[in-house]
Each structure stands twice: as C-alpha cells, then as structure tokens.
Scaffold this motif. Structure first.
Motif, PDB file in Angstrom:
ATOM      1  N   TYR A  42       0.819  -1.207   0.000  1.00 22.87           N
ATOM      2  CA  TYR A  42       0.000   0.000   0.000  1.00 22.87           C
ATOM      3  C   TYR A  42       0.856   1.260   0.000  1.00 22.87           C
ATOM      4  O   TYR A  42       0.489   2.265  -0.605  1.00 22.87           O
ATOM      5  CB  TYR A  42      -0.939   0.002   1.204  1.00 22.87           C
ATOM      6  N   LYS A  48      -4.608  -0.714  -3.999  1.00 19.68           N
ATOM      7  CA  LYS A  48      -5.411   0.487  -3.827  1.00 19.68           C
ATOM      8  C   LYS A  48      -5.832   0.607  -2.367  1.00 19.68           C
ATOM      9  O   LYS A  48      -6.398  -0.302  -1.785  1.00 19.68           O
ATOM     10  CB  LYS A  48      -6.644   0.422  -4.730  1.00 19.68           C
ATOM     11  N   LYS A  50      -8.010   1.649   0.769  1.00 23.05           N
ATOM     12  CA  LYS A  50      -9.420   1.839   1.066  1.00 23.05           C
ATOM     13  C   LYS A  50      -9.556   2.347   2.492  1.00 23.05           C
ATOM     14  O   LYS A  50      -8.778   1.986   3.373  1.00 23.05           O
ATOM     15  CB  LYS A  50     -10.190   0.536   0.869  1.00 23.05           C
ATOM     16  N   TRP A  51     -10.578   3.153   2.732  1.00 22.08           N
ATOM     17  CA  TRP A  51     -10.680   3.865   4.000  1.00 22.08           C
ATOM     18  C   TRP A  51     -10.706   2.978   5.234  1.00 22.08           C
ATOM     19  O   TRP A  51     -10.185   3.389   6.282  1.00 22.08           O
ATOM     20  CB  TRP A  51     -11.897   4.795   3.983  1.00 22.08           C
ATOM     21  N   THR A 252      -8.216  -9.170   3.317  1.00 21.40           N
ATOM     22  CA  THR A 252      -7.758  -8.395   2.166  1.00 21.40           C
ATOM     23  C   THR A 252      -6.965  -9.247   1.192  1.00 21.40           C
ATOM     24  O   THR A 252      -7.009  -9.018  -0.019  1.00 21.40           O
ATOM     25  CB  THR A 252      -6.902  -7.208   2.630  1.00 21.40           C
ATOM     26  N   GLU A 257      -7.110  -7.211  -5.558  1.00 21.98           N
ATOM     27  CA  GLU A 257      -7.757  -5.910  -5.502  1.00 21.98           C
ATOM     28  C   GLU A 257      -8.091  -5.505  -4.081  1.00 21.98           C
ATOM     29  O   GLU A 257      -8.226  -4.334  -3.790  1.00 21.98           O
ATOM     30  CB  GLU A 257      -9.051  -5.941  -6.336  1.00 21.98           C
ATOM     31  N   GLU A 260     -13.854  -5.584   0.170  1.00 24.74           N
ATOM     32  CA  GLU A 260     -14.724  -4.548   0.716  1.00 24.74           C
ATOM     33  C   GLU A 260     -14.999  -4.907   2.165  1.00 24.74           C
ATOM     34  O   GLU A 260     -15.284  -6.051   2.486  1.00 24.74           O
ATOM     35  CB  GLU A 260     -16.046  -4.523  -0.052  1.00 24.74           C
ATOM     36  N   ARG A 273     -14.871  -6.092  -4.893  1.00 27.24           N
ATOM     37  CA  ARG A 273     -15.232  -5.124  -5.925  1.00 27.24           C
ATOM     38  C   ARG A 273     -15.286  -5.778  -7.297  1.00 27.24           C
ATOM     39  O   ARG A 273     -16.128  -5.482  -8.115  1.00 27.24           O
ATOM     40  CB  ARG A 273     -14.199  -3.983  -5.958  1.00 27.24           C
TER      41      ARG A 273
END
Length: 341
Positions: A42, A48, A50-51, A252, A257, A260, A273
C-alpha cells in the motif's frame, strides 16, 4: 502467600514488569517485520488504499509507538519529564485498544452484510468505549533518583471500567460472529466443522482478543499492588492488535484488488469489488470428429470470485445464444447439430 503491598515485593514485581515489557516489544517487532510486506504494497501503491485500512494502520503503528515509549521509560537513566512520557504511552496505548476493537467490529459487520440492527449498536458501543479510553490521564509518574520513572498512582476504577467494557465488547463481537458463521447450528458430534469455523473463518482471533482482555480485567479487579494491577494491560493490547490486524490482512489477501469491508456474498466472507478469473491451465485438443476442431481452455476461480461457468454465456449447437434461465437438456426444443461439410 507473599505480601503484595510490601516494598520488597513491589520492587520484585517492577523488575518482572520491566523484563516482560521488553519481551513484548521483541515479540511485536517480530510480528511487525514479518507482516510488513503487506503494508509496503500500500505504501508503494501496488494495492489500492481503502478507508477501512485507516484503522488497521493506525492501530498497528500506534502500538509500536507505545511500546517504544514504554521501553524508553523503563531504560532512561537521566532525569526526564516522566509524567509527559507516561501520558504519551497512555494515549497511544488506549488508542490501540480502541482501534483493535474497531477492526474486529468491522469484520462482524461484514459477516452480517451490514444490516442496520447490527451496525448501529456496534457503532454506539464503539463510541462508548472511546469515551472511556479518552476519559483522561489515569497514571501518575515521577522521577526518583536511582530508580528512574516510577508510577505513583493509578486510577484503578476507570481502568477497570475500561477493560471490563472492552472485554464485554469483544465478547459480544465474538458471539455475533460465531452465531452468523453457524457454529450454534453445528452439532457437538461434528467437531471437525466446529474446528473449521474457529480456525478457517478466523473465529480464533476473536477468542484470543476476548481472553487477553479477560486476563487484564482480572488483574485490575484483584489489585494486588500498583504494578500487578496493570501488568496484563500491555499484553492485552498487544494480543488484541495482533489478532485484529491479522483479521484485516487475511480478508484483504483474498484478492489482489482487496476486500470490501462492508457487504457479504457469504456468511463467512466479504464482498469483493471485482471478480477476475485466475487461469490455471489451458490446452488445446485437436480431434478429428466429423471434421470438427475442438479447442478447450480450463479456468479455476480464485477464492471469493464467481466461477467462469456462472459468468460466460451459453450457446447452442448452431451458435445462437441461449437464454440465461434455459436448461438445454430439459428443454422441449430440439437443437439440431449443424451439418459440417
């Protein structure tokens, strides 16, 4: 039975506390370094961001900062502001406990497909926990010549309330997750399925977090002396953070990718996703059957992805696309094989 309030016993407990904290620092550094490749993906942009990972990174690095601060407080040889140092340690340590609970709660929300009657109570519980964690400075420390920084007073009432609250919170999350995964529907005879639910679906992480906070709460309530009442606090924070971070990494890593955090395609997994197929092997078969050339490619869906059979359109022998809900074998329509020249 030793006299826990005697000066000699407190000195012995302080020495044990010192060595224990150094052991925990070494353990967490090992855990941190072995899992750092996940963070690096990351940091360098290979994955990518993610929050929900904000809570993961914050809890992970806050604990490292707190352990380093504790090590400094235990090894400093020159006069320093001990109160400021222990305030720093308490802020980062308390934040670590709260962030670990958030990470575990996000897993539970995902398992329950983000239904409002689970999400809203959990968020309210999180806010209540943070109101205790940020209540104020609960430790008093001062410099003593020849000894260094020494804890002179602890607010055991607030500390005990915080750990009791955290323990109950972790227990609720554990029960909700276990119930959703179907462990209550499994008979006692089918122990192999229970073991799979505990270890394969990550329920063991929730059990470890609850057990660590249970031990810390027990020492707080017994209150043998100023050292023994807090000796299990740091181990509880370390254990909770390690298992909570492993929950995040485990979920994860299902796809390149990333997962979620909210939404579920199955009771024990998270929604993704995208669904990309992983081609495991491909081969061609040239077979002379009435002049027909057959070429096949085999695919295998990666974990969490839809199978290729569910994603590709179906065609009849004449090359026309079949309806999605049409069963060719059960259909009364006769599909004739095209005549090949």
């Amino acid at each position: 039975m030793p006299d826990w309030q005697s000066i000699t016993e407190i000195a012995k407990d302080g020495e044990a506390f010192d060595r224990f904290m150094h052991t925990l620092l070494g353990l967490y550094i090992w855990e941190f370094l072995t899992s750092f490749p996940f963070d690096w993906q990351y940091i360098c942009g290979k994955r990518k961001f993610k929050w929900p990972l904000v809570f993961y990174f914050a809890g992970r690095y806050f604990l490292l900062f707190a352990l380093i601060g504790i090590a400094v407080a235990l090894n400093v040889t020159e006069r320093v502001n001990c109160q400021a140092l222990y305030t720093y340690n308490q802020i980062f340590g308390n934040a670590t406990i709260g962030l670990a609970s958030i990470n575990l709660s996000l897993r539970t929300m995902a398992v329950w497909s983000q239904v409002w009657y689970i999400v809203v109570p959990l968020i309210a519980t999180i806010l209540g926990q943070w109101s205790l964690l940020l209540h104020g400075i609960l430790l008093k420390a001062t410099w003593v010549d020849g000894q260094g920084c020494v804890i002179t007073n602890t607010s055991n009432t607030i500390l005990a309330a915080t750990f009791i609250y955290t323990m109950c919170f972790d227990f609720i999350v554990l029960i909700l997750t276990g119930f959703r995964l179907g462990i209550t529907e499994t008979s006692r005879k089918d122990r192999s399925k229970i073991v799979r639910l505990i270890f394969d679906d990550g329920l063991i992480f929730f059990i470890v977090a609850f057990g660590a906070n249970l031990i810390a709460t027990t020492f707080m309530l017994i209150n043998l002396n100023a050292v023994m009442s807090i000796i299990a606090n740091v181990p509880a924070a370390v254990a909770s953070t390690i298992v909570a971070c492993r929950v995040v990494r485990r979920l994860t890593n299902y796809t390149t990718e990333g997962a979620e955090v909210f939404g579920s395609t199955h009771a024990s997994t998270l929604a993704f996703r995208s669904a990309r197929f992983t081609q495991r092997d491909a081969y061609s078969v040239n077979e002379k059957t009435d002049g027909l050339h057959v070429q096949m490619e085999t695919f295998k869906a990666a974990p969490g992805e839809a199978s290729p059979a569910e994603s590709y359109a179906t065609y009849d022998a004449s090359g026309r696309k079949c309806p999605d809900n049409l069963d060719i074998e059960a259909s009364p329509i006769e599909y004739k094989r095209p005549e090949l020249e």
